[in-house]
Design an enzyme around this catalytic site. Structure first.
Site, PDB file in Angstrom:
ATOM      1  N   HIS A 436       8.270  -5.432   0.191  1.00 50.94           N
ATOM      2  CA  HIS A 436       8.487  -5.688   1.496  1.00 50.94           C
ATOM      3  C   HIS A 436       9.338  -6.944   2.090  1.00 50.94           C
ATOM      4  O   HIS A 436       8.487  -7.929   2.163  1.00 50.94           O
ATOM      5  CB  HIS A 436       7.098  -5.438   2.353  1.00 50.94           C
ATOM      6  N   ASP A 480       4.141   1.334  -4.801  1.00 54.33           N
ATOM      7  CA  ASP A 480       5.253   0.689  -4.422  1.00 54.33           C
ATOM      8  C   ASP A 480       6.043   1.166  -3.410  1.00 54.33           C
ATOM      9  O   ASP A 480       7.185   1.987  -3.725  1.00 54.33           O
ATOM     10  CB  ASP A 480       6.065   0.663  -5.924  1.00 54.33           C
ATOM     11  N   GLU A 489       3.872  -6.783  -0.033  1.00 58.80           N
ATOM     12  CA  GLU A 489       4.530  -7.978   0.643  1.00 58.80           C
ATOM     13  C   GLU A 489       4.399  -9.300  -0.118  1.00 58.80           C
ATOM     14  O   GLU A 489       3.388  -9.837  -0.116  1.00 58.80           O
ATOM     15  CB  GLU A 489       4.262  -8.304   2.101  1.00 58.80           C
TER      16      GLU A 489
END
Ligand SMILES: *[C@@H]1O[C@H](CO)[C@@H](O)[C@H](O)[C@H]1NC(C)=O
Ligand SMILES: *[C@@H]1O[C@H](CO)[C@@H](O)[C@H](O)[C@H]1NC(C)=O
Ligand SMILES: *[C@@H]1O[C@H](CO)[C@@H](O)[C@H](O)[C@H]1NC(C)=O
Ligand SMILES: *[C@@H]1O[C@H](CO)[C@@H](O)[C@H](O)[C@H]1NC(C)=O
Length: 512
Positions: A436, A480, A489
């Site tokens: 992310h 994932d 993230e």
């Protein structure tokens, strides 16, 4: 105690970004933390002696490259230690050096009120509260485990990364008494999914949020002072003028923090992202680190006093918000016995909780010490940072060998002992494909990007080498997927929490 990376709304497609969803997410995060951070149970230790010297007021000499130090264990730890610097370069904002070395990055946010920052995570906010702790973790890893860096050939990269961040902290002091604590508005920043090179135009002129004598911020100024004090130790031998410049700024920030006490939570946009649960822990840690640099006794007695005010050490004791465990560790190492004993005992108990899965920590089937679903690895690894330094410096604790092996197990989990999958991107053959992170998921400075890109199932086109994702859950499971911001993230405080455990493991020959 409201930890976590909270960049929740950034994860939603633009139409869903609203104040309501932001507040709901914040409430969820608070709820998620209600049951963690239990006080550590005291273990009873014999009076520890044989603490290996940690002498204040000494010059740190960076070790030369050497391959003489052996490391044992399942992975190529030195190779792993060569990676995080690429991630830290990919997170740079502002005017990039000609040799920045990330082909998919270019200059961005050149008009920021404090330029040349480091983005905190998957967006482009620059947040000095977690940045201060992150740079402290990076600096301490060099001070304590310089041999590991030398063996990996990673010293120069680490010094370069540290300096970029420290220069930003100093530049954040926009006047004698005013300190910028955040650049960028979270709502604006999170409403775009663009690379930095386009987000700067989309966001427009960015605000700088400040603390000052009338708007306290002892927590953030303490975190910054601690980082600058450690930085001044790191550069003491290699660049004396820079080292003194860092120390002067550390002293000023600490003086401001102690003269105008209070958390920075009245800076609403900063507190919405990285809220602070208190400031005494930050000042205790900063005071201990300033004493380590200067040997001035007032910093040490301050640190003891603030530690006493900070509340009991809990398993949520070391993070971007909470620094009690760091303060206890350095008080234990800097004070003579018997004054050191209660601090060492508290640290030993804290590490025991992680090693054995007690007081809010769950030991997973794979041996991962899980505390929180919000970027789980950052908590096991920041505890493992404490564990690495304690194990090196307090060999006389009968638990030290167990702590060493526990640290290595947490590092091995990052590198792939969980089914050969590495949470450190670029390490091994299987690692996250959809972190992310805006820059990594977009096609580059001029490519078309947006929330369609965010929602796409395709892997990120730019491999975010050296980034560590959030990590697995309490059952060792992990997904994932780009919108899985809890687990996927990468953040600056996450990767810097890996450095001491990794450099320690890279330079020791522990047999577990
Ligand atoms: C741990 O020991 C300290 C000092 O001996 C004491 O003040 C504290 O209450 C104890 N904490 C727990 C959880 O037993
Ligand atoms: C640190 O300060 C103490 C006095 O408070 C002094 O005895 C000691 O020699 C100093 N240590 C160093 C390394 O300067
Ligand atoms: C590193 O190497 C240089 C030149 O080879 C030498 O002068 C210096 O003393 C060495 N430093 C350490 C810490 O070994
Ligand atoms: C620190 O060390 C320097 C010499 O290296 C000495 O002049 C100074 O007095 C020391 N400071 C303290 C507080 O011990």
């Amino acid at each position: 105690m409201l930890p976590v990376i909270t960049l929740v709304c950034l994860c939603l497609p633009a139409p869903f970004v609203s104040t309501a969803s932001f507040d709901a997410s914040a409430a969820q995060r608070r709820a998620a933390f209600a049951n963690v951070g239990a006080p550590v149970t005291n273990v009873s230790l014999p009076v520890l002696d044989g603490i290996s010297s940690l002498t204040p007021n000494t010059t740190f000499v960076i070790p030369n490259a050497s391959s003489s130090v052996e490391s044992a264990g399942a992975f190529d730890y030195r190779q792993a230690l060569r990676l995080p610097w690429q991630y830290l370069k990919a997170e740079r904002l502002g005017k990039l050096p000609a040799d920045n070395g990330i082909p998919w990055r270019a200059d961005s946010f050149l008009d920021d009120p404090v330029p040349n920052g480091l983005a905190d995570a998957g967006d482009f906010l620059v947040c000095n509260f977690p940045l201060g702790q992150s740079l402290t973790l990076l600096g301490l890893s060099l001070v304590e485990f310089g041999e590991g860096y030398a063996a990996a050939g990673a010293t120069a990269d680490a010094l370069d990364a540290l300096r970029w961040g420290l220069d930003f902290l100093v530049a954040s002091r926009v006047s004698d008494t005013e300190t910028v604590v955040q650049v960028g508005n979270s709502g604006t920043s999170h409403s775009f999914w663009l690379p930095a090179e386009q987000a700067d135009r989309a966001e427009g002129a960015r605000p700088a949020y400040k603390v000052s004598p009338s708007v306290p911020g002892s927590d953030v100024q303490g975190a910054m002072a601690g980082a600058l004090a450690v930085g001044s130790i790191v550069y003491s031998d290699e660049d004396d003028a820079y080292s003194r410049h860092l120390l002067a700024n550390a002293r000023d920030l600490y003086a401001l923090a102690t003269s105008f006490p209070g958390t920075y939570n009245s800076v609403q946009d900063a507190a919405a992202i990285y809220p602070s649960s208190g400031f005494q822990d930050d000042l205790a840690f900063a005071g201990a680190l300033l004493h380590l640099k200067t040997n001035e006794s007032h910093y040490l007695s301050d640190a003891q006093r603030y530690y006493g005010q900070a509340g009991e050490l809990s398993t949520y004791g070391f993070s971007w918000d909470t620094k009690n465990a760091g303060a206890a560790l350095y008080l234990g190492l800097l004070l003579p016995q018997p004054a050191a004993q209660p601090y060492l005992q508290a640290v030993s108990s804290y590490l025991d909780s992680f090693k054995d899965g007690k007081n809010g920590v769950t030991l997973t089937p794979k041996g991962f010490s899980f505390l929180s679903k919000w970027s789980s690895l950052r908590y096991s690894l920041s505890a493992a940072t404490i564990g690495s330094i304690y194990a090196k410096r307090v060999p006389s604790d009968p638990s030290t060998h167990h702590f060493q092996c526990w640290v290595q197990r947490q590092v091995d989990i990052v590198l792939g002992s969980n089914a050969g999958f590495s949470y450190l991107i670029g390490f091994g053959s299987k690692y996250p494909q959809q972190p992310h992170n805006r820059g990594s998921s977009c096609k580059g400075p001029t490519g078309v990007c947006g929330f369609d890109t965010f929602n796409s199932a395709a892997p990120n086109p730019n491999t975010l080498i050296g980034a560590m994702v959030g990590g697995p859950d309490a059952n060792d499971a992990y997904k994932d997927i780009r919108n899985n911001f809890e687990q996927n993230e990468p953040s600056i405080d996450g990767i810097t929490s890996l450095l001491s455990p990794l450099a320690y493991t890279a330079s020791s020959s522990i047999q577990c």
